[in-house]
Design a protein around this motif. Structure first.
Motif, mmCIF file in Angstrom:
data_model
loop_
_atom_site.group_PDB
_atom_site.id
_atom_site.type_symbol
_atom_site.label_atom_id
_atom_site.label_comp_id
_atom_site.label_asym_id
_atom_site.label_seq_id
_atom_site.Cartn_x
_atom_site.Cartn_y
_atom_site.Cartn_z
ATOM 1 N N VAL A 275 0.851 -1.188 0.000
ATOM 2 C CA VAL A 275 0.000 0.000 0.000
ATOM 3 C C VAL A 275 0.888 1.239 0.000
ATOM 4 C CG1 VAL A 275 -1.854 1.226 1.194
ATOM 5 C CG2 VAL A 275 -1.762 -1.283 1.256
ATOM 6 N N GLN A 276 0.461 2.264 -0.740
ATOM 7 C CA GLN A 276 1.269 3.472 -0.853
ATOM 8 C C GLN A 276 1.479 4.156 0.494
ATOM 9 O OE1 GLN A 276 -0.315 6.350 -3.563
ATOM 10 N NE2 GLN A 276 1.501 7.658 -3.508
ATOM 11 N N SER A 277 0.450 4.108 1.339
ATOM 12 C CA SER A 277 0.576 4.742 2.652
ATOM 13 C C SER A 277 1.643 4.061 3.497
ATOM 14 C CB SER A 277 -0.773 4.723 3.377
ATOM 15 O OG SER A 277 -1.206 3.380 3.577
ATOM 16 N N GLN A 278 1.789 2.730 3.353
ATOM 17 C CA GLN A 278 2.842 2.029 4.095
ATOM 18 C C GLN A 278 4.229 2.454 3.627
ATOM 19 O OE1 GLN A 278 1.662 -2.041 3.301
ATOM 20 N NE2 GLN A 278 0.564 -2.189 5.267
ATOM 21 N N GLN A 279 4.392 2.593 2.303
ATOM 22 C CA GLN A 279 5.678 3.046 1.776
ATOM 23 C C GLN A 279 6.001 4.470 2.249
ATOM 24 O OE1 GLN A 279 5.205 2.650 -2.447
ATOM 25 N NE2 GLN A 279 5.397 0.401 -2.434
ATOM 26 N N GLN A 280 4.988 5.331 2.218
ATOM 27 C CA GLN A 280 5.201 6.703 2.682
ATOM 28 C C GLN A 280 5.537 6.746 4.168
ATOM 29 O OE1 GLN A 280 1.572 8.654 1.602
ATOM 30 N NE2 GLN A 280 2.178 8.992 -0.543
ATOM 31 N N ASN A 281 4.909 5.836 4.929
ATOM 32 C CA ASN A 281 5.188 5.786 6.369
ATOM 33 C C ASN A 281 6.632 5.381 6.628
ATOM 34 O OD1 ASN A 281 4.614 6.010 9.045
ATOM 35 N ND2 ASN A 281 3.595 4.024 9.230
ATOM 36 N N VAL A 282 7.128 4.393 5.891
ATOM 37 C CA VAL A 282 8.520 3.964 6.043
ATOM 38 C C VAL A 282 9.476 5.078 5.626
ATOM 39 C CG1 VAL A 282 10.254 2.349 5.182
ATOM 40 C CG2 VAL A 282 7.974 1.516 5.796
ATOM 41 N N THR A 283 9.147 5.744 4.521
ATOM 42 C CA THR A 283 9.987 6.863 4.062
ATOM 43 C C THR A 283 10.019 7.992 5.092
ATOM 44 O OG1 THR A 283 9.394 6.327 1.780
ATOM 45 C CG2 THR A 283 10.362 8.498 2.192
ATOM 46 N N ALA A 284 8.856 8.259 5.692
ATOM 47 C CA ALA A 284 8.798 9.310 6.713
ATOM 48 C C ALA A 284 9.674 8.951 7.905
ATOM 49 C CB ALA A 284 7.353 9.522 7.154
ATOM 50 N N PHE A 285 9.636 7.690 8.340
ATOM 51 C CA PHE A 285 10.487 7.286 9.462
ATOM 52 C C PHE A 285 11.960 7.365 9.098
ATOM 53 C CE2 PHE A 285 6.867 5.653 11.827
ATOM 54 C CZ PHE A 285 7.298 5.826 13.133
ATOM 55 N N LEU A 286 12.302 7.087 7.848
ATOM 56 C CA LEU A 286 13.686 7.206 7.418
ATOM 57 C C LEU A 286 14.142 8.667 7.484
ATOM 58 C CD1 LEU A 286 16.266 6.045 6.161
ATOM 59 C CD2 LEU A 286 15.202 6.376 3.897
ATOM 60 N N VAL A 287 13.275 9.579 7.013
ATOM 61 C CA VAL A 287 13.614 11.007 7.057
ATOM 62 C C VAL A 287 13.749 11.475 8.504
ATOM 63 C CG1 VAL A 287 12.787 13.319 6.502
ATOM 64 C CG2 VAL A 287 12.548 11.474 4.834
ATOM 65 N N TYR A 288 12.798 11.060 9.343
ATOM 66 C CA TYR A 288 12.864 11.456 10.751
ATOM 67 C C TYR A 288 14.130 10.923 11.413
ATOM 68 C CZ TYR A 288 7.913 12.659 10.186
ATOM 69 O OH TYR A 288 6.731 13.205 9.764
ATOM 70 N N SER A 289 14.505 9.711 11.100
ATOM 71 C CA SER A 289 15.694 9.109 11.705
ATOM 72 C C SER A 289 16.958 9.832 11.270
ATOM 73 C CB SER A 289 15.775 7.627 11.320
ATOM 74 O OG SER A 289 14.624 6.927 11.755
ATOM 75 N N ILE A 290 17.013 10.196 9.979
ATOM 76 C CA ILE A 290 18.189 10.918 9.488
ATOM 77 C C ILE A 290 18.284 12.293 10.152
ATOM 78 C CG2 ILE A 290 19.214 11.990 7.449
ATOM 79 C CD1 ILE A 290 18.045 9.681 5.803
#
Length: 682
Positions: A275-290
């Motif tokens: 699901v696109q929302s799941q991919q966006q959620n993972v990307t958001a966590f990656l950005v937050y972590s960086i």
């Protein structure tokens, strides 16, 4: 002689190769500024004399009629104006023939404002007969009242006449109060609910002595906190830094863990089913972590790089506490400054009120009514008086800053602090004798920024209803820039006063030296401004909190107080003001110690003959601290050896005195002077 009488005692100039000495011989600095300031205040006194002689406060308070008669006063005749010079005693209110056009209406002084609506001239006549308050011109009897006499220019008022209430001794329609009250109806309803407002006022009156006592408690708590903060500053600062670093690391680890967990769960799902929302959620966590990682790394680097500067700031807190413990009366300097400001502001306001009523009567060519207009000089006196307000207030504040800086400087550059005595009066004398001109110049520079800010604020007030967004935005930007510029100048001025206290130089050279010193010690200044201001804020907060808890204990058992939260809130406000005054002295002390440390390190190197004035704990923050500490230890050991030898010699002399005449000494000790004398005789 002229400069001497202007508090400027001239000293001899130091030789070119003379040794640097803090608080040494001084010369009067910026003498011209003292003379200019004295001449400026001569102008202020001239304005005050002009205002007192030409102004009439009663004209502002009671108002006056259209013939120049002040209501409720005896008046002197005005040349060429009929009906002037009348005795208006017992007629305290101004009445307008047409209250809805007061600027062009005939005005008279009356005994009582209309207490009811009047529809025609007969009602006006009945009111006059009933109350004795004439609403027509003075020389018209009630029997002569008629509708033919009604009009804007009198002699009788236009009808209908509205019921009026005296507001600032002017008869204004009662429904004006009703219209004004519409804006505050909800507030009034809330205040009147269960008679809340009256109860709060009653609580403040009942608890007035407790509130006064709590202010003294806040005073004592603030003094205790000032002396304790040097011991708890290190604990507070390092604890906050540890929590900040630990919290950042923990947050970063949690974010990466969540990213890894969600990424693994997403990888187990076929790509076409993701699901696109799941991919966006993972990307958001990656950005937050960086972002969190970058922030944590920067924070840790700042702590590592600034750790020595932070430790230096904490040591300055400790030294400032030691200095103030030698001079506890220095903490009440804000009280004297506050009193001086209050007295000056009272004088300034009194002159302002009199100047606002200074004017000459002017007769209208058509109606013959009298009005007062400002004479031509008063239009310029306003600005002169405003400059005097800013300049004098800044001068009073600068005097406090210099006295504090001078006291801390003398403490720092005193080697034997065991016999140190509070130099407050000496610092005041140093200010008056040598450096008034420099303080005047520094205050005037701040005034040069405050005047444009005042003009800009006036322009903003004029354009507040403007529909042009660009104009309002530009005015706000200019106001913000001037505010920032003023803050920078004030900070530079404070440090210039410190250099003046140390070296006795004039304002410009001191400001240049202060600027160079601050720039060359930018990291130390940043640490002090960030860490130091935060610790001082915590100190103020601690004073307010402790005072509030004591207030809860006192007012909680006070059965006569209904809402004790209001007195406690008022006490907290007073506690913050009191603590701010004390900690402002502490802040100025820290800034002074910083510049004293920098000047000490610049001039001295710790070698014999050029020993540091700083405390041993501060020497650890000097680049050649090990050599300086070795020299200091070597000097202390030699001093102890010399002192012990002196004690042994004294004891030996005492023993010789005791056994003199009983046992002859084995060896006769002859001084060199006696030996030479014997050789000459031989």
């Amino acid at each position: 002689m002229v400069l001497s009488w202007c508090c400027c005692r001239q000293e001899e100039t130091k030789p070119a190769g003379a040794k640097w000495s803090a608080l040494g011989q001084r010369q009067c600095t910026d003498c011209t500024c003292v003379i200019i300031f004295i001449l400026f205040w001569c102008g202020m006194f001239y304005i005050a004399a002009y205002a007192f002689t030409t102004g009439n406060v009663h004209r502002l308070v009671y108002g006056y009629d259209s013939y120049g008669n002040i209501c409720n006063r005896e008046n002197k005749p005005i040349s060429g104006i009929s009906r002037s010079g009348m005795n208006m005693t017992g007629r305290p209110y101004v009445f307008f023939m047409d209250v809805y056009n007061p600027s062009d209406s005939l005005e008279i002084c009356v005994k009582t404002c209309p207490d009811s609506d009047m529809e025609d001239i007969d009602d006006v006549k009945d009111f006059t007969l009933r109350t004795g308050s004439q609403l027509c011109l003075y020389d018209y009897e009630p029997s002569s009242y008629s509708s033919d006499l009604q009009g804007l220019l009198g002699p009788c008022p236009k009808t209908p006449v509205m019921e009026s209430k005296p507001i600032v001794n002017r008869c204004l329609p009662a429904n004006i109060q009703d219209k004004l009250s519409n804006y505050v109806d909800e507030l009034v309803d809330w205040l009147n609910a269960a008679d809340l407002f009256n109860k709060v006022v009653a609580d403040l009156y009942v608890a007035r002595y407790e509130i006064l006592g709590m202010c003294f408690i806040a005073f004592g708590v603030a003094i205790i906190m000032v002396f304790l903060i040097r011991f708890v500053a290190s604990i507070v600062v390092w604890l906050i830094l540890a929590l900040s670093a630990g919290g950042s690391i923990a947050a970063t680890v949690v974010l990466w863990w969540n990213y890894g967990k969600r990424k693994s769960a997403l990888d187990q799902i076929p790509e076409e089913e993701q699901v696109q929302s799941q991919q966006q959620n993972v990307t958001a966590f990656l950005v937050y972590s960086i972002i969190a990682s970058v922030f944590t790394i920067i924070l840790l680097l700042i702590i590592i790089v600034m750790r020595k500067r932070i430790a230096f700031t904490i040591e300055l807190f400790h030294q400032a506490g030691k200095a103030l413990s030698h001079m506890p009366l220095l903490l009440i300097q804000p009280l004297w400054t506050f009193i001086m400001l209050i007295l000056f502001m009272a004088y300034w306001c009194v002159v302002l009120v009199h100047m606002s009523t200074a004017g000459k009567p002017k007769v209208h060519p058509v109606t013959g009514f009298v009005s007062y207009e400002d004479p031509e000089p008063v239009k310029y006196f306003w600005w002169y008086h405003l400059v005097g307000l800013f300049w004098t207030c800044e001068f009073i504040l600068a005097c406090q800053q210099f006295v504090v800086a001078s006291c801390i400087t003398e403490w720092y550059f005193t080697r034997d602090k065991q016999y140190f005595r509070s130099p407050i009066l000496k610092s005041v004398g140093r200010l008056i004798s040598y450096h008034l001109g420099s303080i005047v110049l520094g205050a005037f520079i701040i005034t040069l920024v405050k005047i444009p800010r005042a003009i800009l604020a006036y322009i903003q007030l004029k354009f507040k209803d403007s529909t042009s967004t660009c104009v309002q935005w530009m005015l706000k930007c200019l106001s913000c820039c001037l505010w920032c510029f003023e803050k920078c100048l004030k900070y530079l001025n404070e440090n210039a006063y410190i250099i003046i206290a140390i070296e006795g130089s004039n304002f410009c050279s001191s400001a240049q030296r202060a600027f160079i010193t601050l720039v060359s010690n930018a990291l130390r200044v940043a640490a002090i401004n960030c860490v130091g201001d935060f610790v001082l804020f915590l100190g103020k907060l601690a004073v307010v909190t402790i005072t509030a808890f004591i207030g809860l204990a006192i007012f909680g058992s006070h059965t006569s107080v209904n809402y004790y939260a209001v007195p406690i809130l008022l006490v907290c406000v007073f506690a913050f003001i009191i603590s701010h005054g004390f900690f402002s002295i502490y802040e100025m002390s820290i800034d002074t110690l910083l510049l004293c440390f920098c000047e000490d390190a610049r001039v001295n190197d710790g070698s014999p003959g050029k020993e540091y004035f700083m405390d041993r704990d501060l020497m650890e923050f000097v680049s050649n601290s090990s050599d300086a500490l070795d020299n200091l230890d070597r000097k202390r050991r030699s001093d102890r050896v010399i002192a012990s030898n002196d004690v042994e010699l004294d004891q030996a002399d005492d023993r010789d005195v005791i056994i003199e005449g009983a046992v002859a000494p084995a060896v006769e000790v002859v001084s060199p002077r006696e030996a030479n004398h014997e050789e000459i005789e031989a």
